[in-house]
Structures are given as structure tokens and as C-alpha cells.
Design an enzyme around this catalytic site. Structure first.
Site, PDB file in Angstrom:
ATOM      1  N   ASP A  37     -83.982   1.960 -17.443  1.00 36.42           N
ATOM      2  CA  ASP A  37     -83.582   1.732 -18.850  1.00 36.42           C
ATOM      3  C   ASP A  37     -84.205   2.766 -19.781  1.00 36.42           C
ATOM      4  OD1 ASP A  37     -83.447  -1.957 -18.790  1.00 36.42           O
ATOM      5  OD2 ASP A  37     -82.428  -0.411 -17.613  1.00 36.42           O
ATOM      6  N   ASP A  59     -82.175  -8.861 -13.063  1.00 36.43           N
ATOM      7  CA  ASP A  59     -81.579  -8.069 -11.989  1.00 36.43           C
ATOM      8  C   ASP A  59     -82.606  -7.334 -11.133  1.00 36.43           C
ATOM      9  OD1 ASP A  59     -80.204  -5.443 -14.134  1.00 36.43           O
ATOM     10  OD2 ASP A  59     -82.122  -5.450 -13.086  1.00 36.43           O
ATOM     11  N   HIS A  95     -78.285  -0.885 -23.331  1.00 34.65           N
ATOM     12  CA  HIS A  95     -79.211  -1.630 -22.450  1.00 34.65           C
ATOM     13  C   HIS A  95     -79.781  -0.735 -21.350  1.00 34.65           C
ATOM     14  CE1 HIS A  95     -76.435  -3.212 -18.964  1.00 34.65           C
ATOM     15  NE2 HIS A  95     -76.097  -1.974 -19.300  1.00 34.65           N
ATOM     16  N   GLU A 100     -80.735 -10.528 -19.350  1.00 33.20           N
ATOM     17  CA  GLU A 100     -79.609 -10.165 -18.500  1.00 33.20           C
ATOM     18  C   GLU A 100     -79.095 -11.298 -17.608  1.00 33.20           C
ATOM     19  OE1 GLU A 100     -77.782  -7.407 -18.772  1.00 33.20           O
ATOM     20  OE2 GLU A 100     -79.054  -5.955 -19.795  1.00 33.20           O
ATOM     21  N   ASP A 104     -87.556  -4.512 -13.226  1.00 34.38           N
ATOM     22  CA  ASP A 104     -86.138  -4.183 -13.383  1.00 34.38           C
ATOM     23  C   ASP A 104     -85.672  -3.366 -12.181  1.00 34.38           C
ATOM     24  OD1 ASP A 104     -84.501  -3.296 -16.529  1.00 34.38           O
ATOM     25  OD2 ASP A 104     -83.589  -3.412 -14.518  1.00 34.38           O
TER      26      ASP A 104
END
Ligand SMILES: N[C@](CCCC[B-](O)(O)O)(CCN1CCC(O)CC1)C(=O)O
Ligand SMILES: [Mn+2]
Ligand SMILES: [Mn+2]
Ligand SMILES: [Mn+2]
Length: 305
Positions: free
Chosen positions: A123, A229, A136, A272, A119
Site C-alpha cells: 500500500d 487480506d 487503497h 477491507e 497486509d
């Protein structure tokens, strides 16, 4: 490889429309057929249906807690069932708040698991540190035992019991970490490889050190939670929170190839993907095919042939 696919068309962990379409666009790109063509047995469990939640008022600045809590409770039951059926689960998101249900469902079936979190973001905001209130950006905080004194009571979250210790998770691809998240990562000594670390070490060393860290004591089943992402926006632009300077396509695939060859992969999240965030057909197509390629790579597809 025996694969069980579950679609989670859910977007309430963040504010942008479109991410709920992820499961179906990934299927339309041929995921099931492609996995079968590479020798996997595949069972598609379809999409979960998430009922509308009314009067879902924010708690503090935490947005849509009941929708997120209910969706994840349902998802955790589905993932647990897929694991008990003997498959490696593939959860197609939807936003990354869904990792709460996916990881808890996995842990309910396999008890002691480790997590590789790929990521741009950590998060790991708590409900009290989040600037945005978007869940999220918070899923990891609900899962780690050492953080529970910092988690307030939220409606529809009472079913959640943390299933990870800080040593059980490794991050790869970080490049947009909020100050409070950075503090938490340092305080808990969580292993994290930022994109700077990837530049310094190279992805091969990062994967070697990731697997060494996770198997220090015992080799646990791996839950790979992959936020699209993590990849550079030039490769995967159709996503809600793109951040420049991401992983190359090659690095992204090296991660999945390496984890596949450990033989420990037990669950995958691919989250995502948001086609409404793609400005052209090409941007959408590139993002969706990157997601499909990464999942195929989890289950044995190798660039060497
Ligand atoms: N850390 C963020 C982003 C979360 C992304 C979630 B995902 O699942 O996509 O990994 C906030 C990011 N931050 C917001 C303010 C900006 O100025 C800088 C970035 C948050 O909302 O908590
Ligand atoms: Mn994420
Ligand atoms: Mn992210
Ligand atoms: Mn995102």
C-alpha cells in the site's frame, strides 16, 4: 483496556461495492459485547457519515481524490478525539485508504508513533507509480516524510502532513508487492517481513524483530493497521484483493497477542472486510469472525485462557 470504536463505512479508495458495510457487520458479530465480556471498557462512537462528492474527477490515474481526502480529514479528527479521550482507538473500515486519516489523527494526539502494517500488500504506491489509481494501494506514500517529493498535489489532500519516518513502519505478511513498491521499500530501507520471511523465521521471531526494530531508540505508541487480506483467503475470503499463500489464523492471532503484551498498542485499524466478496454465508462468517477475534486479541483475549 479502554477502547473507543469508530466506524468508517467508506469504499472510494477502491472499486468494489460492499466494503462500506464492514463496520456494521463487525458490530453485528458482537464486537462491543465481546470486548466488554473480556473486561474492556468500550465506548462506541458510531459511524462517520461521509457526504457524497460530485465531479470527483481523476487526477492523473488517481481515482476519487476528493472523496478520499474529505473522508480521511473527517476520520483524522474523530480518531484524534478518541485518543484525547484516553482510549485505544479501533477504526472499523472500509477500505485501507482510511489509514491516512486514522494514522494522522493518531499522530495528532500522540505526536511520535510507530506503525505495524499487516497486509498482503505494501500500500505504498505513490500517485505516480500506482497502476490502478486506487488510493487503497497508496496510503503509506502520503504518510512518510522521505517520499513527499514524489507526491503530487491532489484536491482535498492539502491538509495532509506526513507524520512518519521510514524507520517508524514495519510490514508483516507481504506477498503481492508491485515493482515500484519494492523499489521504494529497498530505497528507504523499510523493514518488511514477507510471508517467505514468516516461513523462514517463524512468526515469533518476526514479532521479536518487529518490536526490536520499532523500539531501537524509544518505545513509541504502536498503530496496528490490519488489512484482513493479510490472512490466507481460506480463512478470510470476503475481501477485495485476496492473495493466496497468506498468514494462517494462528499466525494472525500471534501478531495481535504479541502486540497486546507490549502494552504499547495505541490504535488499531481493521479494514477491507467486504461481505459482498464472500460467495457463501460461511465465507462471510469466517471473515467477519476472524476480524472480531483479531480485535479481541489486541485487547487481551489469549488462546491459552
Ligand atoms: N498494489 C495494488 C493492490 C492494492 C491493494 C490495497 B489493499 O488495501 O487491499 O492492501 C495492485 C495490485 N496488483 C494489480 C495488478 C495485478 O496484476 C497484480 C496486483 C494497487 O492497486 O496498488
Ligand atoms: Mn491494505
Ligand atoms: Mn491488502
Ligand atoms: Mn484489500
Amino acid at each position: 483496556h479502554s477502547v473507543g470504536i469508530i466506524g468508517a463505512p467508506f469504499s472510494k479508495g477502491q472499486p468494489r461495492d460492499g466494503v462500506e458495510g464492514g463496520p456494521d457487520v463487525i458490530r453485528e458479530a458482537g464486537l462491543v459485547e465481546k470486548l466488554k465480556a473480556q473486561g474492556c471498557s468500550v465506548k462506541d462512537y458510531g459511524n462517520l457519515a461521509f457526504e457524497e462528492v460530485t465531479n470527483d474527477e481523476p487526477v492523473g490515474n488517481v481515482k476519487r481524490p476528493m472523496a478520499v481526502g474529505c473522508a480521511n480529514e473527517r476520520l483524522s479528527a474523530a480518531v484524534r478525539a478518541i485518543k484525547l479521550d484516553g482510549h485505544t482507538s479501533v477504526m472499523l473500515g472500509g477500505d485501507h485508504s482510511l489509514a491516512i486519516g486514522s494514522i494522522l489523527g493518531h499522530a495528532a494526539a500522540k505526536t511520535d508513533i510507530s506503525v505495524v502494517w499487516v497486509d498482503a500488500h505494501a500500500d505504498i504506491n505513490t500517485p505516480l507509480t500506482s497502476h490502478t489509481g486506487n488510493i487503497h494501494g497508496q496510503p503509506v506514500s502520503f504518510l512518510i516524510r522521505e517520499l513527499q517529493s514524489k507526491i503530487p498535489v491532489l484536491p482535498s489532500f492539502s491538509w495532509i502532513k506526513p507524520c512518519l519516518s521510514a524507520k517508524d513502519i514495519v510490514y508483516i505478511g507481504l506477498r503481492d508487492v508491485d515493482p515500484a513498491e519494492h523499489y521504494i521499500l529497498k530505497l528507504l530501507g523499510i523493514k518488511a517481513f514477507s510471508v517467505s520471511d514468516v516461513d523462514r523465521l517463524g512468526i515469533a521471531k518476526v514479532m521479536e524483530q518487529t518490536c526490536d526494530h520499532l523500539s531501537t531508540t524509544v518505545k513509541k505508541p504502536i498503530h496496528l493497521s490490519y488489512d484482513i487480506d493479510a490472512l490466507d483467503p481460506s480463512i478470510a475470503p470476503a475481501t477485495g484483493t485476496p492473495v493466496p499463500g497468506g498468514l494462517t489464523y494462528r499466525e494472525g492471532l500471534y501478531i495481535t497477542e504479541h502486540i497486546c503484551q507490549t502494552g504499547l498498542l495505541s490504535a488499531v485499524d481493521m479494514v477491507e472486510v467486504n461481505v459482498k466478496r464472500g460467495r457463501t454465508e460461511d465465507e462471510i462468517g469466517n471473515t467477519v469472525s476472524a476480524a472480531v477475534d483479531l480485535i479481541q486479541s489486541c485487547f487481551g483475549k489469549r488462546r491459552e485462557g
